[in-house]
Enzyme design. Structure first.
Site, PDB file in Angstrom:
ATOM      1  N   LYS A 134       0.756  -1.212  -0.187  1.00  0.00           N
ATOM      2  CA  LYS A 134       0.022  -0.287   0.645  1.00  0.00           C
ATOM      3  C   LYS A 134       0.379   1.350  -0.259  1.00  0.00           C
ATOM      4  O   LYS A 134       1.687   0.832   0.235  1.00  0.00           O
ATOM      5  CB  LYS A 134      -1.051  -0.402   0.974  1.00  0.00           C
ATOM      6  CG  LYS A 134      -1.858  -0.649   1.022  1.00  0.00           C
ATOM      7  CD  LYS A 134      -3.560  -0.458   0.599  1.00  0.00           C
ATOM      8  CE  LYS A 134      -4.485  -1.076   1.179  1.00  0.00           C
ATOM      9  NZ  LYS A 134      -5.414  -1.351   1.891  1.00  0.00           N
ATOM     10  N   ARG A 150      -4.417  -9.760   4.430  1.00  0.00           N
ATOM     11  CA  ARG A 150      -4.926  -9.767   2.816  1.00  0.00           C
ATOM     12  C   ARG A 150      -3.672  -9.982   2.388  1.00  0.00           C
ATOM     13  O   ARG A 150      -3.041  -8.450   2.579  1.00  0.00           O
ATOM     14  CB  ARG A 150      -5.505  -8.775   2.608  1.00  0.00           C
ATOM     15  CG  ARG A 150      -6.472  -8.711   0.939  1.00  0.00           C
ATOM     16  CD  ARG A 150      -7.496  -7.720   0.453  1.00  0.00           C
ATOM     17  NE  ARG A 150      -7.404  -7.709  -0.717  1.00  0.00           N
ATOM     18  CZ  ARG A 150      -7.040  -7.209  -1.223  1.00  0.00           C
ATOM     19  NH1 ARG A 150      -5.860  -6.275  -1.088  1.00  0.00           N
ATOM     20  NH2 ARG A 150      -7.560  -7.435  -2.854  1.00  0.00           N
TER      21      ARG A 150
HETATM   22  N1  HH2 Z   1      -7.406  -3.553  -0.197  1.00  0.00           N
HETATM   23  C1  HH2 Z   1      -7.583  -3.274  -1.580  1.00  0.00           C
HETATM   24  C2  HH2 Z   1      -8.584  -4.307  -2.222  1.00  0.00           C
HETATM   25  N2  HH2 Z   1      -9.301  -4.940  -0.981  1.00  0.00           N
HETATM   26  N3  HH2 Z   1      -9.844  -6.132   0.799  1.00  0.00           N
HETATM   27  C3  HH2 Z   1      -9.913  -5.252   2.514  1.00  0.00           C
HETATM   28  N4  HH2 Z   1     -10.547  -6.184   3.494  1.00  0.00           N
HETATM   29  N5  HH2 Z   1      -8.890  -5.032   3.365  1.00  0.00           N
HETATM   30  C4  HH2 Z   1      -7.811  -3.581   2.181  1.00  0.00           C
HETATM   31  O1  HH2 Z   1      -7.006  -3.525   2.719  1.00  0.00           O
HETATM   32  C5  HH2 Z   1      -8.523  -4.396   0.550  1.00  0.00           C
HETATM   33  C6  HH2 Z   1      -9.357  -4.855   0.249  1.00  0.00           C
HETATM   34  C7  HH2 Z   1      -7.315  -2.974  -2.836  1.00  0.00           C
HETATM   35  O2  HH2 Z   1      -7.317  -2.933  -4.021  1.00  0.00           O
HETATM   36  P1  HH2 Z   1      -6.513  -2.855  -5.194  1.00  0.00           P
HETATM   37  O3  HH2 Z   1      -6.801  -1.086  -5.388  1.00  0.00           O
HETATM   38  O4  HH2 Z   1      -7.808  -3.314  -6.124  1.00  0.00           O
HETATM   39  O5  HH2 Z   1      -5.506  -3.273  -4.769  1.00  0.00           O
HETATM   40  P2  HH2 Z   1      -5.167  -5.030  -4.680  1.00  0.00           P
HETATM   41  O6  HH2 Z   1      -5.699  -6.069  -4.743  1.00  0.00           O
HETATM   42  O7  HH2 Z   1      -4.129  -5.239  -5.714  1.00  0.00           O
HETATM   43  O8  HH2 Z   1      -4.676  -4.913  -3.102  1.00  0.00           O
END
Ligand code: HH2
Length: 296
Positions: free
Chosen positions: A235, A270
């Site tokens: 992140k 995650r």
């Molecule tokens: N962060 C992302 C997506 N889903 N779900 C949970 N429970 N917690 C998180 O922090 C979280 C999440 C970030 O999504 P995205 O920007 O699509 O990137 P990536 O899926 O590669 O992490």
């Protein structure tokens, strides 16, 4: 460092599966999107997705988290329901058939997509809006007896990963209050307590200082009485703390965030990089367990 109490729930009950919370549990990220912020496009075809899921399970993932809509900080493009189904459902179907022992969560904000994925054998819903953006989500989870990850966020798909709504009095208190109201809505819709997991939503309507504050404040969020999940992997706040611009090069910083979160009460993580996450968290957990037993 002060350590939080051990998790109250011994298990996360997700339909016919049970995820024991007696050690750190990993959700391996499987993005079936062309535009995710850190691995966009790599696992877009169902065959590639299945191979990636098998590899993550072999490396120690406990849950495969399938997502068909990105929330990237640069301004995500909302995906319509038909397209999200087209991306997610065939992958869930293939995973449920080919890897029946593996627990599957679906990362979606749309109740209809969740419903279709659960009908194909998914076990849990991971909703980054915590049921806020689709009032039917909690009811769908309740009807299927699905696990429900309630993550904190503010705003819409387009702006939830920006700083547009990052105005807090006390970020930990505000996140806690807003999560509490999402939990109340889920319980009212019939979701059983043992199916609920909470997530502070690192980077969602949160500047780096806010993500750090909610990580440091995990014991106050844990006090709500639910297992805590964190999504620190690759992140922005890790990038800002380390000066590492490329998301895929933020592994070491990510592991640091995981270990700190574990010591403060998180039990689910995650992750993109399953093997190193498994190894580092297992070692940190062994030390934490020994410390809780009274030390050396
Ligand atoms: N962060 C992302 C997506 N889903 N779900 C949970 N429970 N917690 C998180 O922090 C979280 C999440 C970030 O999504 P995205 O920007 O699509 O990137 P990536 O899926 O590669 O992490």
């Amino acid at each position: 460092m002060t350590t939080a109490p051990a998790p109250t729930a011994a298990v996360w009950a997700v339909r016919a599966h049970v995820v024991p919370l007696d050690r750190p549990r990993l959700l391996g990220i499987l993005n079936v999107t062309p535009d995710s912020f850190s691995d966009g496009g790599d696992f877009f075809s169902p065959d590639a997705a299945l191979a990636r899921a098998m590899a993550m399970a072999a490396e120690g993932a406990d849950v495969i988290d399938v997502g068909g809509e990105s929330t990237r900080p640069q301004g995500a493009q909302p995906v319509d329901e038909a397209e999200e189904r087209r991306r997610v459902v065939p992958v869930v179907r293939a995973l449920a058939r080919r890897l029946p022992g593996v627990t599957i969560s679906v990362d979606t904000m749309k109740a209809a997509v969740a419903d279709a994925a659960l009908a194909e054998g998914a076990h849990a819903v991971n909703d980054v809006s915590g049921g806020r953006l689709d009032p039917r989500m909690a009811e769908v989870c309740a009807r299927h007896g699905a696990g429900f990850v309630i993550m904190h966020s503010r705003g819409t798909v387009r702006d939830m990963a920006t700083y547009q709504h990052a105005d807090y009095d006390d970020v930990v208190n505000d996140v806690r209050t807003e999560l509490e109201s999402r939990v109340a809505a889920a319980l009212a819709a019939g979701v059983a307590r043992e199916r609920i997991v909470l997530d502070p939503g690192l980077g969602f309507a949160k500047r780096s200082e806010h993500s750090l504050a909610v990580l440091a404040g995990l014991p106050r969020l844990r006090a709500l009485g639910f297992p805590m999940l964190v999504g620190a992997s690759r992140k922005r706040f890790v990038g800002e703390l380390t000066g590492e611009a490329a998301p895929a090069a933020r592994l070491a910083g990510t592991l640091g965030a995981h270990v700190a979160a574990l010591m403060l009460g998180a039990v689910l993580f995650r992750v993109h990089d399953v093997r190193p996450a498994r190894q580092s968290l297992d070692v940190a957990w062994a030390v934490r367990t020994r410390a809780a037993e009274g030390g050396a």
